[in-house]
Enzyme design. Structure first.
Site, PDB file in Angstrom:
ATOM      1  N   CYS A 201       0.828  -1.213   0.000  1.00  0.00           N
ATOM      2  CA  CYS A 201       0.000   0.000   0.000  1.00  0.00           C
ATOM      3  C   CYS A 201       0.865   1.267   0.000  1.00  0.00           C
ATOM      4  CB  CYS A 201      -0.984  -0.050   1.158  1.00  0.00           C
ATOM      5  SG  CYS A 201      -2.409   0.991   0.838  1.00  0.00           S
TER       6      CYS A 201
ATOM      7  N   GLU B 215      -1.546  -9.126   2.966  1.00  0.00           N
ATOM      8  CA  GLU B 215      -1.410  -9.731   4.302  1.00  0.00           C
ATOM      9  C   GLU B 215      -2.756 -10.112   4.910  1.00  0.00           C
ATOM     10  OE1 GLU B 215      -0.745  -6.580   3.501  1.00  0.00           O
ATOM     11  OE2 GLU B 215      -1.207  -5.163   5.085  1.00  0.00           O
TER      12      GLU B 215
ATOM     13  N   HIS C 115      -3.555  -4.908   0.207  1.00  0.00           N
ATOM     14  CA  HIS C 115      -2.981  -5.500   1.425  1.00  0.00           C
ATOM     15  C   HIS C 115      -3.083  -7.028   1.363  1.00  0.00           C
ATOM     16  CE1 HIS C 115      -2.463  -1.796   3.800  1.00  0.00           C
ATOM     17  NE2 HIS C 115      -3.513  -1.369   3.132  1.00  0.00           N
TER      18      HIS C 115
HETATM   19  N1  GLN Z   1      -1.820   6.755   3.107  1.00  0.00           N
HETATM   20  C1  GLN Z   1      -1.940   6.068   1.875  1.00  0.00           C
HETATM   21  C2  GLN Z   1      -3.318   6.263   1.263  1.00  0.00           C
HETATM   22  O1  GLN Z   1      -4.227   6.653   1.903  1.00  0.00           O
HETATM   23  C3  GLN Z   1      -1.652   4.587   2.049  1.00  0.00           C
HETATM   24  C4  GLN Z   1      -2.624   3.890   2.933  1.00  0.00           C
HETATM   25  C5  GLN Z   1      -2.145   2.539   3.394  1.00  0.00           C
HETATM   26  O2  GLN Z   1      -0.960   2.245   3.369  1.00  0.00           O
HETATM   27  N2  GLN Z   1      -3.038   1.705   3.879  1.00  0.00           N
HETATM   28  O3  GLN Z   1      -3.517   6.022   0.101  1.00  0.00           O
END
Ligand code: GLN
Length: 560
Positions: free
Chosen positions: A388, A539, A537
């Site tokens: 992410c 994970e 994600h």
């Molecule tokens: N802050 C980033 C976004 O909002 C990544 C979010 C995250 O890593 N879950 O896109």
């Protein structure tokens, strides 16, 4: 079969492993042939966990249908190997919000809407709905917090009311703690006795007590708890600290917890005990001797003098699942991104690790340090997995250092921060929308811009499962069996398509694309043994017996 409900509450103190107990009971019942689901009740006012700082509350877990919930739901999914849905997550805020909305819509026929019974009734109807939706025979309900606190009383009330209306289908389990004070050197049962009395005063008598302690319970203590807490001695189950959480179901089964629960509900196992796979997995954990060293560069670690790893629990578990499947013991190190900002030369220490992960995150703290770490991994061919925010930063690093777009950044960091002070302790920083960054290689989508402007922060990110089409001849194509996959998301910002061409021209591979919105979901670097970063994600979908393919390949390359 008539659905059965098992409520699990906690005694004496929090953090003693109620979630793992619920997950383990679920696994045991599943192994006996039943369809099981689990529900988490969090007593706080927050409508979901999405607005909470991970340092304060641990990881925010995300389900396929996009709810931002407590990390325990992640444990349920991992132990049960079943997907959990929105209906399985309740908070005080969520329940009240639903009741108030209904009242506003005149759905209470002009009646006075009251805390009791209307709130517990809403809780009960949600619990039943979650059971129906998943067609479950067993619905396990974890009541957050500790018995005796004010916050979870209405949920205990709901449990009591359910027992009244379904006397043969409801069981109560108390997970309690037995301290062994150093100076006394003896396991003490009194706090648990008080916890049971408190539970009794809420109209609930536990059927089973899980006695959490540093060491196994002896017969003397078992009898004492039995007499004082009004529970048969064989229903006081010893639950000592053990090496790995994955051993808990096996430990419970040593005391035949599963059969005891079934007997109390007049049920017989549907199939012969089958925990073989699980046992094999635990054996692998215990017998893996060789290590693989993984560094996680993050920022949600420190609270006061303690290091919390709860903020990244799904990442840690995914690393473990993958490593154990390759018969390696993972040695995970927490590396603070800010250190590489203060002392850029210290990034060299990353060479000591077999692989580096940059997990998700929000806000500007530590960003430049993470970018330094990514640059080091890219140039020195250290296996790298970006998750992410980790992908967004890998794109920024590539844009700056390979495409020579010196001002490359994300709209999330390049805009000034508006700090709203609610009180001194809790400062919430939110990005201001509207200001332009020259090289916003990571940018906000128009629909997200509107939400931010209207200050609609809660539950409005790109959340839950989205499809992703995999490009052939990539690492991703090699590890995912299908050319179309589905993974879970939680972010507001995206790779800006205006920069795709220049990034690709310079060698960045767009290995996965969301077909509906044409958004980049996976990037890879060709000139590297493993440099993969994903906007989602992975994970969240790793399970003990089914490690996530990306994590597995990452660990495999790291071992090499
Ligand atoms: N802050 C980033 C976004 O909002 C990544 C979010 C995250 O890593 N879950 O896109």
């Amino acid at each position: 079969m008539v659905a059965k409900y098992i409520f699990v509450a906690g005694g004496v103190m929090s953090g003693i492993g109620k979630g793992i107990a619920v997950s383990s009971i679920g696994r045991i019942l599943k192994s006996k042939g039943f369809k099981v689901t689990a529900i988490k009740i969090d007593p706080y006012i927050n409508v979901d966990a999405g607005t909470m700082n991970p340092i304060e509350h641990g990881e925010v877990f995300v389900t396929d249908d996009g709810i931002e919930c407590d990390q325990d739901v992640g444990n349920y999914e991992r132990f049960l190997d079943e997907d959990i849905y929105t209906d399985n997550y309740l908070t005080t805020g969520r329940v009240y919000q639903a009741v108030i909305n209904r009242e506003r819509n005149l759905e209470y026929d002009g009646k006075c809407v009251e805390v009791v019974p209307d709130i517990p009734n809403e809780v009960i109807s949600r619990i039943k709905r979650a059971g129906r939706k998943t067609k479950s025979e067993f619905i396990l309900v974890e009541i957050g917090g500790t018995v005796g606190e004010y916050q979870n009383l209405l949920f205990l009330e709901a449990a009591r009311m359910m027992k009244l209306s379904h006397p043969k289908d409801v069981l109560f389990i108390l997970v309690s703690y037995l301290p062994i004070p150093k100076k006394i050197g003896e396991m003490k049962t009194k706090p648990t006795q008080y916890a049971v009395r408190t539970l009794n005063s809420a109209g609930i008598q536990p059927n089973i007590i899980l006695a959490r302690s540093a060491v196994p319970l002896d017969e003397v203590r078992k009898k004492k708890i039995s007499v004082f807490c009004n529970v048969a001695p064989e229903d006081v189950i010893s639950a000592p600290d053990i090496e790995t959480i994955y051993e808990v179901p096996l430990n419970f089964e040593k005391e035949n917890l599963g059969s005891k629960l079934l007997k109390k509900l007049s049920l017989k196992p549907k199939k012969k005990k089958d925990m073989k796979d699980w046992k094999m997995f635990v054996n692998k954990i215990k017998s893996s001797k060789k290590t693989v060293k993984i560094g996680i560069v993050g920022k949600y670690f420190k609270t006061g003098g303690f290091t919390l790893t709860d903020s990244y629990i799904s990442v840690i578990e995914a690393v473990k699942h993958a490593a154990y499947s390759l018969k390696r013991k993972p040695k995970i190190s927490w590396l603070s991104a800010e250190k590489y900002e203060k002392n850029p030369a210290s990034v060299k220490e990353l060479r000591k690790y077999d692989g580096i992960i940059i997990p998700g995150g929000f806000g500007t703290r530590g960003i430049e340090g993470k970018i330094k770490a990514i640059e080091f991994c890219r140039k020195n061919k250290v296996p790298f997995l970006g998750l992410c925010l980790g992908m967004q930063l890998a794109v920024i690093e590539f844009a700056r250092n390979v495409c020579k777009l010196k001002n490359a950044s994300s709209t999330e960091f390049s805009t000034p921060l508006e700090v709203k002070k609610t009180n001194k302790k809790h400062e919430i920083s939110k990005p201001l929308t509207g200001s332009k960054n020259k090289e916003a290689v990571i940018d906000v989508m128009p629909e997200q811009k509107v939400l931010l402007k209207e200050r609609k922060y809660g539950g409005t990110m790109r959340l839950g499962a989205y499809k992703c089409k995999i490009k052939p001849n990539t690492i991703s194509a090699k590890v995912y069996k299908d050319s179309m996959i589905s993974e879970r998301h939680r972010h507001r910002y995206e790779l800006n398509n205006d920069y795709r061409e220049i990034l690709e021209k310079n060698g960045l591979v767009m290995a996965g694309i969301n077909p509906e919105k044409d958004l980049v979901e996976i990037i890879e670097n060709k000139n590297h043994p493993f440099f993969v970063a994903v906007q989602f994600h992975p994970e969240f979908k790793s399970r003990p017996l089914r490690p996530h393919p990306l994590f597995r390949e990452f660990i495999k390359t790291s071992i090499k």
